[in-house]
Design a protein around this motif. Structure first.
Motif, PDB file in Angstrom:
ATOM      1  N   SER A  21     -13.183 -32.718 -25.859  1.00 17.37           N
ATOM      2  CA  SER A  21     -13.120 -34.157 -25.592  1.00 17.37           C
ATOM      3  C   SER A  21     -14.379 -34.849 -26.090  1.00 17.37           C
ATOM      4  O   SER A  21     -15.480 -34.284 -26.060  1.00 17.37           O
ATOM      5  CB  SER A  21     -12.925 -34.410 -24.092  1.00 17.37           C
ATOM      6  N   HIS A  22     -14.191 -36.082 -26.538  1.00 19.09           N
ATOM      7  CA  HIS A  22     -15.323 -36.906 -26.978  1.00 19.09           C
ATOM      8  C   HIS A  22     -16.123 -37.373 -25.765  1.00 19.09           C
ATOM      9  O   HIS A  22     -17.347 -37.293 -25.747  1.00 19.09           O
ATOM     10  CB  HIS A  22     -14.787 -38.099 -27.767  1.00 19.09           C
ATOM     11  N   VAL A  23     -15.397 -37.854 -24.742  1.00 17.64           N
ATOM     12  CA  VAL A  23     -16.014 -38.317 -23.496  1.00 17.64           C
ATOM     13  C   VAL A  23     -15.257 -37.686 -22.331  1.00 17.64           C
ATOM     14  O   VAL A  23     -14.023 -37.727 -22.302  1.00 17.64           O
ATOM     15  CB  VAL A  23     -15.967 -39.853 -23.376  1.00 17.64           C
ATOM     16  N   SER A  24     -15.980 -37.125 -21.387  1.00 18.46           N
ATOM     17  CA  SER A  24     -15.334 -36.528 -20.216  1.00 18.46           C
ATOM     18  C   SER A  24     -14.689 -37.604 -19.355  1.00 18.46           C
ATOM     19  O   SER A  24     -15.333 -38.605 -19.011  1.00 18.46           O
ATOM     20  CB  SER A  24     -16.360 -35.760 -19.380  1.00 18.46           C
ATOM     21  N   ASN A  25     -13.437 -37.380 -18.976  1.00 17.68           N
ATOM     22  CA  ASN A  25     -12.739 -38.349 -18.125  1.00 17.68           C
ATOM     23  C   ASN A  25     -13.188 -38.268 -16.668  1.00 17.68           C
ATOM     24  O   ASN A  25     -12.802 -39.113 -15.862  1.00 17.68           O
ATOM     25  CB  ASN A  25     -11.222 -38.149 -18.218  1.00 17.68           C
ATOM     26  N   VAL A  26     -14.000 -37.288 -16.330  1.00 17.64           N
ATOM     27  CA  VAL A  26     -14.544 -37.156 -14.974  1.00 17.64           C
ATOM     28  C   VAL A  26     -16.004 -37.605 -14.930  1.00 17.64           C
ATOM     29  O   VAL A  26     -16.413 -38.321 -14.011  1.00 17.64           O
ATOM     30  CB  VAL A  26     -14.435 -35.705 -14.467  1.00 17.64           C
ATOM     31  N   LEU A  27     -16.767 -37.218 -15.929  1.00 16.53           N
ATOM     32  CA  LEU A  27     -18.211 -37.408 -15.880  1.00 16.53           C
ATOM     33  C   LEU A  27     -18.699 -38.646 -16.625  1.00 16.53           C
ATOM     34  O   LEU A  27     -19.822 -39.100 -16.398  1.00 16.53           O
ATOM     35  CB  LEU A  27     -18.917 -36.172 -16.451  1.00 16.53           C
ATOM     36  N   GLY A  28     -17.882 -39.146 -17.551  1.00 14.36           N
ATOM     37  CA  GLY A  28     -18.304 -40.298 -18.340  1.00 14.36           C
ATOM     38  C   GLY A  28     -19.329 -39.969 -19.406  1.00 14.36           C
ATOM     39  O   GLY A  28     -19.822 -40.869 -20.093  1.00 14.36           O
ATOM     40  N   ALA A  29     -19.658 -38.696 -19.572  1.00 17.14           N
ATOM     41  CA  ALA A  29     -20.679 -38.271 -20.527  1.00 17.14           C
ATOM     42  C   ALA A  29     -20.087 -38.186 -21.930  1.00 17.14           C
ATOM     43  O   ALA A  29     -18.954 -37.746 -22.115  1.00 17.14           O
ATOM     44  CB  ALA A  29     -21.247 -36.915 -20.126  1.00 17.14           C
ATOM     45  N   VAL A  30     -20.865 -38.585 -22.922  1.00 16.06           N
ATOM     46  CA  VAL A  30     -20.459 -38.507 -24.322  1.00 16.06           C
ATOM     47  C   VAL A  30     -20.925 -37.167 -24.885  1.00 16.06           C
ATOM     48  O   VAL A  30     -22.123 -36.863 -24.869  1.00 16.06           O
ATOM     49  CB  VAL A  30     -21.050 -39.667 -25.140  1.00 16.06           C
ATOM     50  N   ASN A  31     -19.987 -36.388 -25.378  1.00 13.16           N
ATOM     51  CA  ASN A  31     -20.323 -35.051 -25.873  1.00 13.16           C
ATOM     52  C   ASN A  31     -20.839 -35.102 -27.317  1.00 13.16           C
ATOM     53  O   ASN A  31     -20.521 -36.025 -28.064  1.00 13.16           O
ATOM     54  CB  ASN A  31     -19.098 -34.147 -25.776  1.00 13.16           C
ATOM     55  N   PRO A  32     -21.621 -34.098 -27.731  1.00 14.50           N
ATOM     56  CA  PRO A  32     -22.243 -34.083 -29.069  1.00 14.50           C
ATOM     57  C   PRO A  32     -21.234 -33.684 -30.143  1.00 14.50           C
ATOM     58  O   PRO A  32     -21.209 -32.531 -30.595  1.00 14.50           O
ATOM     59  CB  PRO A  32     -23.368 -33.056 -28.914  1.00 14.50           C
ATOM     60  N   VAL A  33     -20.422 -34.626 -30.567  1.00 12.47           N
ATOM     61  CA  VAL A  33     -19.333 -34.326 -31.494  1.00 12.47           C
ATOM     62  C   VAL A  33     -19.860 -33.750 -32.802  1.00 12.47           C
ATOM     63  O   VAL A  33     -19.360 -32.727 -33.298  1.00 12.47           O
ATOM     64  CB  VAL A  33     -18.499 -35.600 -31.770  1.00 12.47           C
ATOM     65  N   GLU A  34     -20.854 -34.401 -33.389  1.00 15.29           N
ATOM     66  CA  GLU A  34     -21.337 -33.957 -34.687  1.00 15.29           C
ATOM     67  C   GLU A  34     -21.840 -32.517 -34.644  1.00 15.29           C
ATOM     68  O   GLU A  34     -21.597 -31.730 -35.568  1.00 15.29           O
ATOM     69  CB  GLU A  34     -22.439 -34.892 -35.190  1.00 15.29           C
ATOM     70  N   GLU A  35     -22.516 -32.163 -33.562  1.00 18.39           N
ATOM     71  CA  GLU A  35     -23.047 -30.805 -33.434  1.00 18.39           C
ATOM     72  C   GLU A  35     -21.925 -29.789 -33.290  1.00 18.39           C
ATOM     73  O   GLU A  35     -21.955 -28.710 -33.902  1.00 18.39           O
ATOM     74  CB  GLU A  35     -23.989 -30.736 -32.229  1.00 18.39           C
ATOM     75  N   LEU A  36     -20.904 -30.130 -32.510  1.00 17.15           N
ATOM     76  CA  LEU A  36     -19.768 -29.229 -32.346  1.00 17.15           C
ATOM     77  C   LEU A  36     -18.974 -29.096 -33.640  1.00 17.15           C
ATOM     78  O   LEU A  36     -18.543 -27.995 -34.010  1.00 17.15           O
ATOM     79  CB  LEU A  36     -18.869 -29.729 -31.214  1.00 17.15           C
ATOM     80  N   VAL A  37     -18.781 -30.206 -34.342  1.00 14.41           N
ATOM     81  CA  VAL A  37     -18.066 -30.156 -35.620  1.00 14.41           C
ATOM     82  C   VAL A  37     -18.827 -29.287 -36.619  1.00 14.41           C
ATOM     83  O   VAL A  37     -18.217 -28.497 -37.366  1.00 14.41           O
ATOM     84  CB  VAL A  37     -17.853 -31.577 -36.180  1.00 14.41           C
ATOM     85  N   ALA A  38     -20.144 -29.396 -36.644  1.00 15.73           N
ATOM     86  CA  ALA A  38     -20.938 -28.581 -37.566  1.00 15.73           C
ATOM     87  C   ALA A  38     -20.770 -27.092 -37.277  1.00 15.73           C
ATOM     88  O   ALA A  38     -20.636 -26.273 -38.206  1.00 15.73           O
ATOM     89  CB  ALA A  38     -22.413 -28.972 -37.472  1.00 15.73           C
ATOM     90  N   LEU A  39     -20.750 -26.727 -35.996  1.00 15.06           N
ATOM     91  CA  LEU A  39     -20.540 -25.320 -35.631  1.00 15.06           C
ATOM     92  C   LEU A  39     -19.172 -24.839 -36.088  1.00 15.06           C
ATOM     93  O   LEU A  39     -19.023 -23.713 -36.583  1.00 15.06           O
ATOM     94  CB  LEU A  39     -20.691 -25.147 -34.119  1.00 15.06           C
ATOM     95  N   ALA A  40     -18.149 -25.690 -35.915  1.00 11.54           N
ATOM     96  CA  ALA A  40     -16.795 -25.315 -36.314  1.00 11.54           C
ATOM     97  C   ALA A  40     -16.671 -25.212 -37.829  1.00 11.54           C
ATOM     98  O   ALA A  40     -16.058 -24.281 -38.363  1.00 11.54           O
ATOM     99  CB  ALA A  40     -15.797 -26.330 -35.762  1.00 11.54           C
ATOM    100  N   ARG A  41     -17.238 -26.168 -38.538  1.00 13.09           N
ATOM    101  CA  ARG A  41     -17.150 -26.155 -40.004  1.00 13.09           C
ATOM    102  C   ARG A  41     -17.818 -24.918 -40.589  1.00 13.09           C
ATOM    103  O   ARG A  41     -17.361 -24.373 -41.600  1.00 13.09           O
ATOM    104  CB  ARG A  41     -17.805 -27.408 -40.567  1.00 13.09           C
ATOM    105  N   ALA A  42     -18.888 -24.476 -39.960  1.00 17.06           N
ATOM    106  CA  ALA A  42     -19.613 -23.320 -40.484  1.00 17.06           C
ATOM    107  C   ALA A  42     -18.763 -22.058 -40.495  1.00 17.06           C
ATOM    108  O   ALA A  42     -19.026 -21.140 -41.288  1.00 17.06           O
ATOM    109  CB  ALA A  42     -20.882 -23.096 -39.658  1.00 17.06           C
TER     110      ALA A  42
END
Length: 434
Positions: A194-215
């Motif tokens: 998720s981009h933003v948690s529907n419970v916590l309201g926190a914005v997750n580090p999308v770019e960092e996660l995408v970089a790990l996946a792309r690698a």
């Protein structure tokens, strides 16, 4: 003229003024209900008059089957339907043929999971090879996912023999990125988060996660339900392969969801639902499918709902998403600070001062969330209670349920203060001891 046409769209990105919010509120008929403090937009947002009117105008003046009829009414319906697709695509930085209409974000995520499952069963030809899952392959999710971005992957793992793994969260609910770097590896074929948690309201580090996946060559699937309505989102800049969000959380109708996919990904994936309107040639033995997005849009489409969603997007654009984000971030900070300062209340998610959208979940110690919600409801304050379709996250945080307040573009500072006062009164009423 719509009141929002007088709101400067993004000349500056500061939070909306009280007068601007008041003007916006006047365009939401339901907010005229006396004594109503609606703080459940994270579940379902309210609709402005412009959205209600756009859907009604279509039904009254242009209702017809799209992409089928050769008559004038059918052409008008198709034009409005596709105009809505173009509007939504531009809103998130996508091309028109990268937007697939679905009935909900849940349906969009299931479409992806089942399409990958069909590829794993040998459908789709050589182009679908990259999506095929086998024993030893891994699907990675996170511990804070909404069930709609967890259960489809559980089921896909069961059907294909792949292994489901998850990135854990820490005691505050933040993703353990050190663990993400360890878990996402050569066996990872899908990363869904998720981009933003529907419970916590926190914005997750999308770019960092995408970089790990792309690698490691993994496909990325983003649940954007709590980000697209509240933040400026550019899916191309984020680099995700696929993303899902829903209309009813962003001032639009129910019954409409959006699946974004990079063109090359959508054209390679085999379809999930099959039938009329998504084919080129059919014989008694074989069928050929249209390219995306039509290959994923079998049957009668949610036409009026798509048109309503297009109008909701135009409404948000008139306000300006940078200003929406700034306004709601201020409300989220106000919520977090007030809740954290209340004795006997546990704020979930980022601490006060840390970035969050206009959403905060909390626990009144020793009091069930349903009782807190009923106490607030008796005072006209509408919030969400329960596990918010995120049982694993609640279990990790050591609770069974929480109370969640979530804001929208029309939410006022006074409404946030009313919620905080209601919580303090609930603490006193139930005799909570810190």
């Amino acid at each position: 003229m719509s009141v929002t046409e007088g709101v400067r769209p993004a000349v500056h990105a500061g939070a909306l003024t009280d007068d601007e919010v008041a003007a916006i509120r006047s365009e939401f008929p339901i907010l005229a209900e006396p004594g109503l403090v609606y703080l459940d937009s994270g579940a379902t947002s309210q609709k402005p008059r412009a959205v209600l009117d756009a859907e009604l105008r279509y039904l009254e003046h242009a209702n017809a089957a799209v992409h089928r009829g050769a008559h004038l009414l059918g052409s008008e319906a198709t034009d409005r339907f596709e105009d809505a697709r173009a509007t939504v695509a531009a809103f998130i930085g996508a091309a028109e043929d990268e937007i697939v209409w679905t009935s909900s974000a849940t349906a969009a995520l299931n479409t992806v999971a089942y399409a990958i499952g069909n590829a794993s069963a040998g459908r789709g030809g050589s182009e679908a090879d990259r999506f095929r899952l086998r024993q030893g392959d891994e699907i990675v999710v996170t511990e804070l996912e909404h069930h709609a971005n967890l259960i489809p992957w559980q089921e896909l793992a069961a059907r294909t023999g792949a292994t489901l793994r998850w990135i854990p969260v820490d005691d505050a609910g933040a993703l353990r990125m050190d663990e993400a770097a360890r878990i996402i590896g050569p066996a990872t074929r899908v990363l869904a988060f998720s981009h933003v948690s529907n419970v916590l309201g926190a914005v997750n580090p999308v770019e960092e996660l995408v970089a790990l996946a792309r690698a490691v060559g993994a496909v990325t699937v983003l649940d954007a339900c709590q980000s697209v309505p509240h933040l400026p989102v550019d899916v191309a800049a984020l680099g995700v392969d696929l993303a899902a969000f829903s209309g009813h959380k962003m001032l639009g109708p129910t019954g409409i969801g959006v699946l974004y996919g990079r063109r090359a990904v959508l054209d390679a994936l085999p379809p999930f639902l099959t039938g009329g309107s998504m084919i080129t040639t059919v014989t008694m033995e074989h069928a050929e499918y249209l390219p995306a997005p039509q290959r994923f849009e079998a049957g009668t489409q949610p036409v009026s709902q798509a048109i309503g969603l297009g109008e909701a997007v135009r409404y948000l654009e008139r306000v300006g998403m940078p200003r929406v984000a700034a306004h709601e971030a201020e409300l989220g900070a106000r919520l977090a600070a007030g809740l954290a300062a209340t004795d006997g209340v546990r704020l979930l998610g980022p601490a006060p001062g840390a970035p969050r959208i206009g959403l905060a979940a909390f626990v009144v110690e020793g009091v069930h969330a349903h009782d807190v919600g009923q106490f607030l409801d008796d005072r006209g304050i509408e919030v969400r209670v329960g596990h918010h379709c995120a049982q694993p996250l609640h279990r990790r945080l050591g609770i069974t349920a929480s109370t969640r307040a979530s804001a929208a573009v029309h939410t006022t500072r006074d409404e946030v203060d009313a919620l905080l006062e209601g919580v303090r009164n609930a603490v006193a009423f139930f005799g909570v001891r810190s």
